[in-house]
Motif scaffolding. Sequence first.
Motif, PDB file in Angstrom:
ATOM      1  N   UNK A  59      -5.658  11.034  16.942  1.00  0.00           N
ATOM      2  CA  UNK A  59      -5.410  12.355  16.102  1.00  0.00           C
ATOM      3  C   UNK A  59      -5.354  12.304  14.470  1.00  0.00           C
ATOM      4  N   UNK A  60      -5.699  10.970  14.132  1.00  0.00           N
ATOM      5  CA  UNK A  60      -5.545  10.649  12.681  1.00  0.00           C
ATOM      6  C   UNK A  60      -4.395  10.396  12.039  1.00  0.00           C
ATOM      7  N   UNK A  61      -3.381  10.080  12.709  1.00  0.00           N
ATOM      8  CA  UNK A  61      -2.163   9.504  12.186  1.00  0.00           C
ATOM      9  C   UNK A  61      -2.474   7.876  11.635  1.00  0.00           C
ATOM     10  N   UNK A  62      -1.883   7.407  10.605  1.00  0.00           N
ATOM     11  CA  UNK A  62      -1.495   6.046  10.243  1.00  0.00           C
ATOM     12  C   UNK A  62      -0.261   5.835  10.968  1.00  0.00           C
ATOM     13  N   UNK A  63      -0.112   4.815  12.064  1.00  0.00           N
ATOM     14  CA  UNK A  63       0.978   4.478  12.652  1.00  0.00           C
ATOM     15  C   UNK A  63       1.504   3.053  12.183  1.00  0.00           C
ATOM     16  N   UNK A  64       2.846   2.861  12.335  1.00  0.00           N
ATOM     17  CA  UNK A  64       3.527   1.715  12.327  1.00  0.00           C
ATOM     18  C   UNK A  64       4.188   1.700  13.841  1.00  0.00           C
ATOM     19  N   UNK A  66       6.188  -0.328  16.632  1.00  0.00           N
ATOM     20  CA  UNK A  66       7.254  -1.616  16.607  1.00  0.00           C
ATOM     21  C   UNK A  66       7.928  -1.823  18.138  1.00  0.00           C
ATOM     22  N   UNK A  67       7.948  -2.745  18.391  1.00  0.00           N
ATOM     23  CA  UNK A  67       8.696  -3.274  19.676  1.00  0.00           C
ATOM     24  C   UNK A  67       9.324  -4.553  19.440  1.00  0.00           C
ATOM     25  N   UNK A  68      10.348  -4.737  20.394  1.00  0.00           N
ATOM     26  CA  UNK A  68      10.987  -6.222  20.440  1.00  0.00           C
ATOM     27  C   UNK A  68      10.263  -7.173  20.928  1.00  0.00           C
ATOM     28  N   UNK A  69       9.210  -6.845  21.932  1.00  0.00           N
ATOM     29  CA  UNK A  69       8.622  -7.839  22.631  1.00  0.00           C
ATOM     30  C   UNK A  69       7.232  -8.034  22.015  1.00  0.00           C
ATOM     31  N   UNK A  70       7.001  -9.478  21.834  1.00  0.00           N
ATOM     32  CA  UNK A  70       5.722  -9.868  21.499  1.00  0.00           C
ATOM     33  C   UNK A  70       4.686  -9.641  22.616  1.00  0.00           C
ATOM     34  N   UNK A  71       5.057  -9.836  23.573  1.00  0.00           N
ATOM     35  CA  UNK A  71       4.012  -9.690  24.706  1.00  0.00           C
ATOM     36  C   UNK A  71       3.541  -8.394  24.875  1.00  0.00           C
ATOM     37  N   UNK A  72       4.605  -7.283  24.617  1.00  0.00           N
ATOM     38  CA  UNK A  72       4.042  -5.738  24.568  1.00  0.00           C
ATOM     39  C   UNK A  72       3.298  -5.435  23.271  1.00  0.00           C
ATOM     40  N   UNK A  88      -6.085   1.875  12.257  1.00  0.00           N
ATOM     41  CA  UNK A  88      -4.932   2.741  12.056  1.00  0.00           C
ATOM     42  C   UNK A  88      -3.696   2.608  12.546  1.00  0.00           C
ATOM     43  N   UNK A  89      -3.565   1.369  13.245  1.00  0.00           N
ATOM     44  CA  UNK A  89      -2.077   0.932  13.693  1.00  0.00           C
ATOM     45  C   UNK A  89      -1.627  -0.569  13.143  1.00  0.00           C
ATOM     46  N   UNK A  90      -0.628  -0.556  12.620  1.00  0.00           N
ATOM     47  CA  UNK A  90       0.227  -1.802  12.280  1.00  0.00           C
ATOM     48  C   UNK A  90       1.233  -2.050  13.201  1.00  0.00           C
ATOM     49  N   UNK A  91       1.091  -3.304  13.872  1.00  0.00           N
ATOM     50  CA  UNK A  91       2.061  -3.624  14.798  1.00  0.00           C
ATOM     51  C   UNK A  91       3.113  -4.538  14.213  1.00  0.00           C
ATOM     52  N   UNK A  92       4.304  -4.264  14.391  1.00  0.00           N
ATOM     53  CA  UNK A  92       5.371  -5.041  13.825  1.00  0.00           C
ATOM     54  C   UNK A  92       6.440  -5.387  15.053  1.00  0.00           C
ATOM     55  N   UNK A  93       6.883  -6.390  14.949  1.00  0.00           N
ATOM     56  CA  UNK A  93       8.007  -6.878  15.799  1.00  0.00           C
ATOM     57  C   UNK A  93       9.506  -6.927  15.091  1.00  0.00           C
ATOM     58  N   UNK A  94      10.150  -6.121  15.891  1.00  0.00           N
ATOM     59  CA  UNK A  94      11.481  -5.990  15.214  1.00  0.00           C
ATOM     60  C   UNK A  94      12.544  -5.976  16.494  1.00  0.00           C
ATOM     61  N   UNK A  95      13.577  -6.533  16.176  1.00  0.00           N
ATOM     62  CA  UNK A  95      14.792  -6.242  16.931  1.00  0.00           C
ATOM     63  C   UNK A  95      15.432  -5.273  16.202  1.00  0.00           C
ATOM     64  N   UNK A  96      15.419  -3.817  16.579  1.00  0.00           N
ATOM     65  CA  UNK A  96      16.237  -3.161  15.723  1.00  0.00           C
ATOM     66  C   UNK A  96      17.495  -3.015  15.805  1.00  0.00           C
ATOM     67  N   UNK A 101      11.642  -1.525  10.238  1.00  0.00           N
ATOM     68  CA  UNK A 101      10.440  -1.408   9.332  1.00  0.00           C
ATOM     69  C   UNK A 101      10.887  -0.657   7.914  1.00  0.00           C
ATOM     70  N   UNK A 102      10.232  -1.137   6.899  1.00  0.00           N
ATOM     71  CA  UNK A 102      10.538  -0.297   5.661  1.00  0.00           C
ATOM     72  C   UNK A 102       9.557   0.833   5.511  1.00  0.00           C
ATOM     73  N   UNK A 103       9.946   1.826   4.530  1.00  0.00           N
ATOM     74  CA  UNK A 103       9.272   2.848   4.190  1.00  0.00           C
ATOM     75  C   UNK A 103       9.882   4.162   4.889  1.00  0.00           C
ATOM     76  N   UNK A 104       8.898   5.247   4.244  1.00  0.00           N
ATOM     77  CA  UNK A 104       9.538   6.705   4.808  1.00  0.00           C
ATOM     78  C   UNK A 104       8.095   7.088   5.572  1.00  0.00           C
ATOM     79  N   UNK A 105       8.217   7.879   6.611  1.00  0.00           N
ATOM     80  CA  UNK A 105       7.534   8.560   7.532  1.00  0.00           C
ATOM     81  C   UNK A 105       7.479   9.952   7.742  1.00  0.00           C
ATOM     82  N   UNK A 106       6.311  10.695   7.947  1.00  0.00           N
ATOM     83  CA  UNK A 106       6.216  12.076   8.231  1.00  0.00           C
ATOM     84  C   UNK A 106       6.472  12.343   9.807  1.00  0.00           C
TER      85      UNK A 106
END
Length: 211
Positions: A59-64, A66-72, A88-96, A101-106
């Motif tokens: 739909x045109x979003x730039x997406x970050x 996040x998941x805890x599982x690297x397999x996922x 359009x997607x950056x994948x980041x692994x985090x145990x929240x 993740x850094x930054x602000x999002x719409x």
Amino acid sequence: MTDVTTNDEFWDSFYAEREQVWSGRPNDAMVRETADLTPGRALDLGCGEGGDAIHLARRGWTVTAVDISQAALDRAAAHAAAEGVADRIEWQRHDLAVTFPEGEYDLVSVQFLHSPVEIPREGILRRAAQAVAPGGVLLVEGHGGFPSWEDEHDHHPDVHFPSPDEVVAELRLAEGEWEVLVSTEHERTQNAPDGRPTVRMDSTVKARRRK
């Protein structure tokens, strides 16, 4: 899934059990509640195999995402590449519970943040709210209870499914800075393991940070 003690171990084991866990389709509530939003920067917390992130990217979003599982995450990245939206997607692994993740999002989307392994859910949701940019939207979708096909002895006694009002209270949104747009329970059709369609209760909270 035995002898797992940490959240990342649990979810890596969960995803390792099958080649595909989820349907690949985006969550219905996320599709419905974001349909009228202008695409911008989105944060998808607990992205799983990427169905929501891929939908938003289409739909045109730039997406970050996040998941805890690297397999996922690896599986989600492969799906995004196959759909032609990998750029359009950056994948980041985090145990929240530990990092965020850094930054602000719409748009910050938190879909079904439930876990049999204990997590600081309230703290994660409040951190998610802090990541919403002025004018942006926080969307929290959750289950209202266990599915009807689970036997009583299968339930995890420490798992609580908060009501929409409880979610709003947990967020501790600063008065005057937020507008709660949606706070409701609703029915959703979900197939049982044997393929039978059943009705399950879910909850939606949608709030906009004022500019």
